[in-house]
Enzyme design. Structure first.
Site, PDB file in Angstrom:
ATOM      1  N   ASP A   1       0.812  -1.217   0.000  1.00  5.86           N
ATOM      2  CA  ASP A   1       0.000   0.000   0.000  1.00  5.86           C
ATOM      3  C   ASP A   1       0.845   1.267   0.000  1.00  5.86           C
ATOM      4  O   ASP A   1       0.305   2.375  -0.006  1.00  5.86           O
ATOM      5  CB  ASP A   1      -0.929   0.010   1.220  1.00  5.86           C
TER       6      ASP A   1
ATOM      7  N   LYS B   1      -1.550  -5.997  13.629  1.00  4.79           N
ATOM      8  CA  LYS B   1      -0.199  -5.763  13.117  1.00  4.79           C
ATOM      9  C   LYS B   1       0.337  -4.528  13.825  1.00  4.79           C
ATOM     10  O   LYS B   1      -0.300  -3.467  13.805  1.00  4.79           O
ATOM     11  CB  LYS B   1      -0.246  -5.539  11.607  1.00  4.79           C
TER      12      LYS B   1
ATOM     13  N   TYR C   1      -0.511   1.439  15.416  1.00  6.49           N
ATOM     14  CA  TYR C   1       0.844   1.877  15.703  1.00  6.49           C
ATOM     15  C   TYR C   1       0.853   3.015  16.718  1.00  6.49           C
ATOM     16  O   TYR C   1      -0.070   3.837  16.742  1.00  6.49           O
ATOM     17  CB  TYR C   1       1.540   2.365  14.432  1.00  6.49           C
TER      18      TYR C   1
END
Length: 280
Positions: free
Chosen positions: A27, A178, A147
């Site tokens: 991406d 993730k 994140y």
């Protein structure tokens, strides 16, 4: 029936059927620009499939552009979030697609990006919750890319913070999370032990050292997979690199459910921790 649909799609995300995963995010072409020349995309995809990648992650338009036969043994994950490096706030992710559109493209899963600590965290959390609701309705697996990024983050490699992020993903409905890898790397086992859902390690080593050795050390902490993009698609031999990483992911390179695995795995962690000592 819908629960069965999600279970079937989750199985397609692991070629070996061991609930471990090697994903290749592609991406970056939205966030940073072209990753390969336009006429080389099919070659890159075929190399990733030949190497044994479990899945690729692309945006909706890219998913429309390549021949369906390319992904004959590789899952398709459609990424629903976007931002660009030209933005006034690069951490502000917005939804640019939805689950229904991903279904029409034949996706096996969708992914959503959330930056905890950013100025737009609240909206990103709301988006994750809304997508999770649609995923439940349609039987679609959801990978949350969460994140620690933004002005409120002091140490993005702190294991306590990363464990918090994993629980945010789980509590808002994701099937996998993730996220970044803790430092020192052995403390990633704490993140795994405190996560209700499988943890996928994002990216390669922060010091640019050997990717395969790093992957083995990460899997030894109990992570259920790797998600590596730039180090793979910029490699002169992506198929060979993917093959080596796939062997690390599916070859028993790490324990599960927080286990540190074998003595060999422990040595891998110790060796890698020595390599990256002092890296922030």
């Amino acid at each position: 029936m819908l629960k069965t649909g999600k279970q079937l799609r989750l199985r397609r995300l692991s070629l070996a059927g061991d609930d471990r995963h090697l994903f290749v995010p592609l991406d970056h072409s939205v966030s940073d620009g072209p990753i390969v020349p336009a006429d080389k995309w099919d070659d890159l995809l075929r190399a990733l499939v030949a190497g044994g990648a479990d899945g690729i992650i692309v945006h909706k338009g890219r998913a429309r552009s390549f021949a369906p036969d390319i992904l004959k043994s590789c899952a398709l994950v459609v990424h629903l979030s976007a931002s660009t490096s030209c933005s006034a706030d690069v951490n502000a992710k917005v939804l640019v697609s939805d689950v229904e559109e991903a279904l029409t493209l034949g996706a096996d899963a969708v992914s959503v990006h959330v930056n905890i600590g950013s100025d737009t965290e609240a909206q990103q959390l709301a988006d994750l919750g809304a997508v999770a609701r649609s995923c439940d309705a349609w039987g679609m697996p959801l990978i949350a890319m969460v994140y620690p990024r933004g002005p409120r983050i002091e140490d993005p490699r702190d294991p306590g913070l990363l464990a918090h992020l994993a629980n945010v993903a789980a509590d808002l409905g994701a099937d996998m999370v993730k996220t970044s890898v803790a430092l020192p790397i052995e403390r990633m086992a704490e993140v795994v032990a405190n996560s209700p859902i499988p943890v996928l390690a994002a990216g390669g080593p922060p010091d640019g050292s050997d990717l395969v050795e790093y992957g083995a050390a990460v899997m030894a902490t109990g992570c259920r997979g790797l998600a590596v993009g730039r180090r793979i698609f910029s490699s002169p031999t992506p198929a060979a690199l993917v093959s080596r990483l796939s062997a690390v992911v599916h070859g028993g390179g790490g324990g599960s459910n927080g286990s540190n695995g074998s003595n060999t795995d422990g040595m891998r962690m110790a060796n890698y921790s020595t390599i990256v000592a002092g890296v922030a």
